[in-house]
Design an enzyme around this catalytic site. Structure first.
Site, mmCIF file in Angstrom:
data_model
loop_
_atom_site.group_PDB
_atom_site.id
_atom_site.type_symbol
_atom_site.label_atom_id
_atom_site.label_comp_id
_atom_site.label_asym_id
_atom_site.label_seq_id
_atom_site.Cartn_x
_atom_site.Cartn_y
_atom_site.Cartn_z
ATOM 1 C CD1 TRP A 1 -2.644 1.787 0.514
ATOM 2 C CD2 TRP A 1 -1.230 2.526 2.086
ATOM 3 N NE1 TRP A 1 -2.951 3.105 0.784
ATOM 4 C CE2 TRP A 1 -2.101 3.573 1.737
ATOM 5 C CE3 TRP A 1 -0.225 2.753 3.044
ATOM 6 C CZ2 TRP A 1 -2.017 4.848 2.321
ATOM 7 C CZ3 TRP A 1 -0.147 4.011 3.621
ATOM 8 C CH2 TRP A 1 -1.043 5.044 3.266
ATOM 9 C CD GLU B 1 -4.742 -1.347 1.956
ATOM 10 O OE1 GLU B 1 -3.613 -1.727 2.359
ATOM 11 O OE2 GLU B 1 -5.586 -0.809 2.697
ATOM 12 C CE LYS C 1 -6.247 6.147 2.706
ATOM 13 N NZ LYS C 1 -5.265 6.277 3.774
ATOM 14 C CG ASP D 1 -8.822 -0.520 4.307
ATOM 15 O OD1 ASP D 1 -9.894 -0.134 4.792
ATOM 16 O OD2 ASP D 1 -7.749 -0.460 4.925
ATOM 17 C CG HIS E 1 -8.861 2.312 1.786
ATOM 18 N ND1 HIS E 1 -7.611 1.802 1.522
ATOM 19 C CD2 HIS E 1 -8.779 2.880 3.017
ATOM 20 C CE1 HIS E 1 -6.815 2.023 2.539
ATOM 21 N NE2 HIS E 1 -7.485 2.673 3.471
ATOM 22 C CG HIS F 1 -6.306 -4.081 4.978
ATOM 23 N ND1 HIS F 1 -5.371 -3.095 4.822
ATOM 24 C CD2 HIS F 1 -5.613 -5.241 5.070
ATOM 25 C CE1 HIS F 1 -4.173 -3.648 4.809
ATOM 26 N NE2 HIS F 1 -4.289 -4.936 4.950
ATOM 27 C CG ASP G 1 -10.136 7.129 10.925
ATOM 28 O OD1 ASP G 1 -9.004 7.052 10.405
ATOM 29 O OD2 ASP G 1 -10.555 6.330 11.775
ATOM 30 C CG ASP H 1 -7.451 3.171 9.069
ATOM 31 O OD1 ASP H 1 -7.450 2.091 8.486
ATOM 32 O OD2 ASP H 1 -6.986 4.218 8.568
ATOM 33 C CG ASP I 1 -5.660 -1.139 8.055
ATOM 34 O OD1 ASP I 1 -5.128 -0.676 9.083
ATOM 35 O OD2 ASP I 1 -5.479 -0.656 6.917
HETATM 36 C C1 RNT Z 1 -3.800 2.963 4.735
HETATM 37 C C2 RNT Z 1 -3.980 1.532 4.410
HETATM 38 C C3 RNT Z 1 -2.905 0.615 4.920
HETATM 39 C C4 RNT Z 1 -2.433 0.979 6.305
HETATM 40 C C5 RNT Z 1 -1.477 -0.003 6.902
HETATM 41 C C6 RNT Z 1 -0.795 0.553 8.119
HETATM 42 O O1 RNT Z 1 -4.895 3.715 4.475
HETATM 43 O O2 RNT Z 1 -5.205 1.088 4.853
HETATM 44 O O3 RNT Z 1 -3.338 -0.690 4.843
HETATM 45 O O4 RNT Z 1 -3.500 1.151 7.180
HETATM 46 O O5 RNT Z 1 -0.596 -0.430 5.966
HETATM 47 ZN ZN ZN Z 2 -5.641 -0.983 4.807
#
Ligand code: RNT
Ligand code: ZN
Length: 420
Positions: free
Chosen positions: A186, A227, A229, A260, A263, A287, A295, A297, A327
């Site tokens: 990523w 990955e 985003k 993810d 994302h 993820h 955010d 996460d 994640d």
């Molecule tokens: C970032 C991505 C990635 C990170 C990790 C720490 O937006 O989601 O996966 O969260 O690599």
């Molecule tokens: Zn991620």
């Protein structure tokens, strides 16, 4: 609740499920086979050990200052041990390159398996397999927001070398543990404001990835994931590695696609993407996360979204082809609680999906009886799945329900509170 009560409640629940043609024992057995790849970085707010004081840069951010974060490998191992002890089943650990354990100053593009030897030892001792990630952020050469797609060939080369080195570390894990390590790339690359040229950075990223993946590695040791985003903090207008970019790259180059959950656009979910992508892609990595406003996460909670993802994995029969990773990073609550809550929730959603009266629902759908389909889908939300979950926890020797917080509080007062 006593063991006898939990067992009794389970026996009743089991009968209830059997009436709908669902085998609860089988669900328990199947859930026990699913390993979640828990991320190391919830334990220390993505700091790592390369330079623990370095700022987290790359469009991601851990907010909060709850005391007790892990500062050394020993502390992280101790915290991980506590967390895994409160989560039923056998799981994996997803490690980032900056978590290397060595006294030397190692440049990112020179990391080697030997710098992760203690992690492999830990993995063997605990029976926990590893996954891996190059760390293409929080580094002077990533400060302007570009790595593999950088305009400067020298900077690109540095990150290419880092990713190649990371694949080799990943392969060394896979070889040691006897199952493939997923090594996930990523990168943060993007612009805060509207770019004029959206094409060239993507061309550069494509070429860089080709260089990263040039050497074939044994897929029994290492599987390469990529990955996407939507945007990062301070990189709101353009992300080079968008969903379309990586979906195209993965399809064309036979790579593992990582989605993810945080994302995508706020109302866009990844659950509906799985059945489409799995027709064309062999293996995926997830993820699992929870987006809240800017955010991506937040700690995973038991949302409809989470339930839909797990339903799609189970309904599609994808449990062996999709590696479920987590994640999230929340620095405002006890970090071990964050791990345990998020991982247990993911498992609960899987359990609920495994207990679905799939065949009955499918038959209703096929016969066009959508009223009954909706009725049953809604009624099954009230079935005693919690009794099955409790019994699963009992069988795996972990605390039932909220009891796990007592262990975490004890650990906080005896261990975490001494870290300052
Ligand atoms: C970032 C991505 C990635 C990170 C990790 C720490 O937006 O989601 O996966 O969260 O690599
Ligand atoms: Zn991620």
């Amino acid at each position: 609740m006593t063991e006898a009560q939990i067992t009794q409640a389970y026996e009743l629940a089991k009968e209830r499920y059997a009436e709908l043609g669902v085998d609860a024992d089988k669900a328990i057995e199947d859930l026990g086979q699913i390993s979640i790849s828990m991320h190391c970085w919830q334990g220390d707010d993505v700091s790592g050990f390369e330079n623990p004081d370095a700022e987290l840069v790359g469009g991601i951010m851990a907010t909060g200052n709850y005391p007790g974060k892990a500062r050394t490998p020993d502390e992280l191992w101790s915290d991980l041990d506590k967390a895994y002890g409160l989560i039923p089943g056998t799981h994996r650990l997803n490690l980032h390159a900056t978590y290397l354990d060595t006294d030397e100053k190692v440049k990112r593009n020179e990391i080697e398996p030997k710098h992760f030897k203690s992690w492999v030892d830990w993995s063997k001792q605990n029976g926990i397999s590893l996954d891996f990630n190059p760390t293409c952020f929080s580094h002077p050469l990533a400060e302007d927001g570009f790595t593999l797609a950088h305009q400067d060939a020298g900077v690109r080369q540095f990150w290419i070398e880092h990713c190649i080195a990371a694949r080799k570390v990943g392969a060394s894990f896979g070889e040691a543990q006897g199952n493939p390590c997923f090594t996930n790339v990523w990168i943060p690359d993007g612009y805060k404001d509207m770019p004029v040229d959206r094409y060239s950075p993507r061309q550069r990223l494509k070429e860089s990835l080709n260089a990263v993946f040039k050497e074939d590695l044994n897929p029994e040791h290492n599987l390469d994931a990529i990955e996407s985003k939507l945007f990062g903090l301070g990189l709101e207008s353009y992300t080079v590695g968008s969903h379309e970019f990586y979906m195209g790259y993965a399809l064309k180059n036979d790579k593992v696609l990582c989605l993810d959950a945080g994302h995508f656009h706020p109302t866009e979910t990844i659950s509906d993407k799985l059945s489409a992508l799995m027709l064309y892609i062999d293996t995926m990595l997830l993820h699992v996360s929870r987006g809240v406003r800017w955010d991506s996460d937040h700690v995973v909670t038991f949302t409809d979204d989470l339930q839909s993802i797990m339903q799609e994995i189970v309904r599609g029969g994808f449990t062996k082809r999709i590696r479920i990773g987590l994640d999230f990073f929340d620095a405002s609550i006890n970090r071990i609680a964050a791990w345990v809550i998020g991982t247990r929730n993911t498992q609960k959603a899987l359990m609920m999906a495994l207990l679905e009266p799939r065949e009955t629902l499918q038959a209703l759908e096929n016969s066009g009886d959508y009223s009954s389909r909706l009725a049953l889908l809604e009624e099954q939300k009230m079935l005693p799945f919690a009794a099955v979950w409790d019994y699963f926890c009992l069988k795996h020797g972990v605390p039932i329900g909220y009891e796990f917080m007592q262990d975490i509080k004890d650990y906080e007062s005896t261990v975490l509170s001494f870290r300052s």
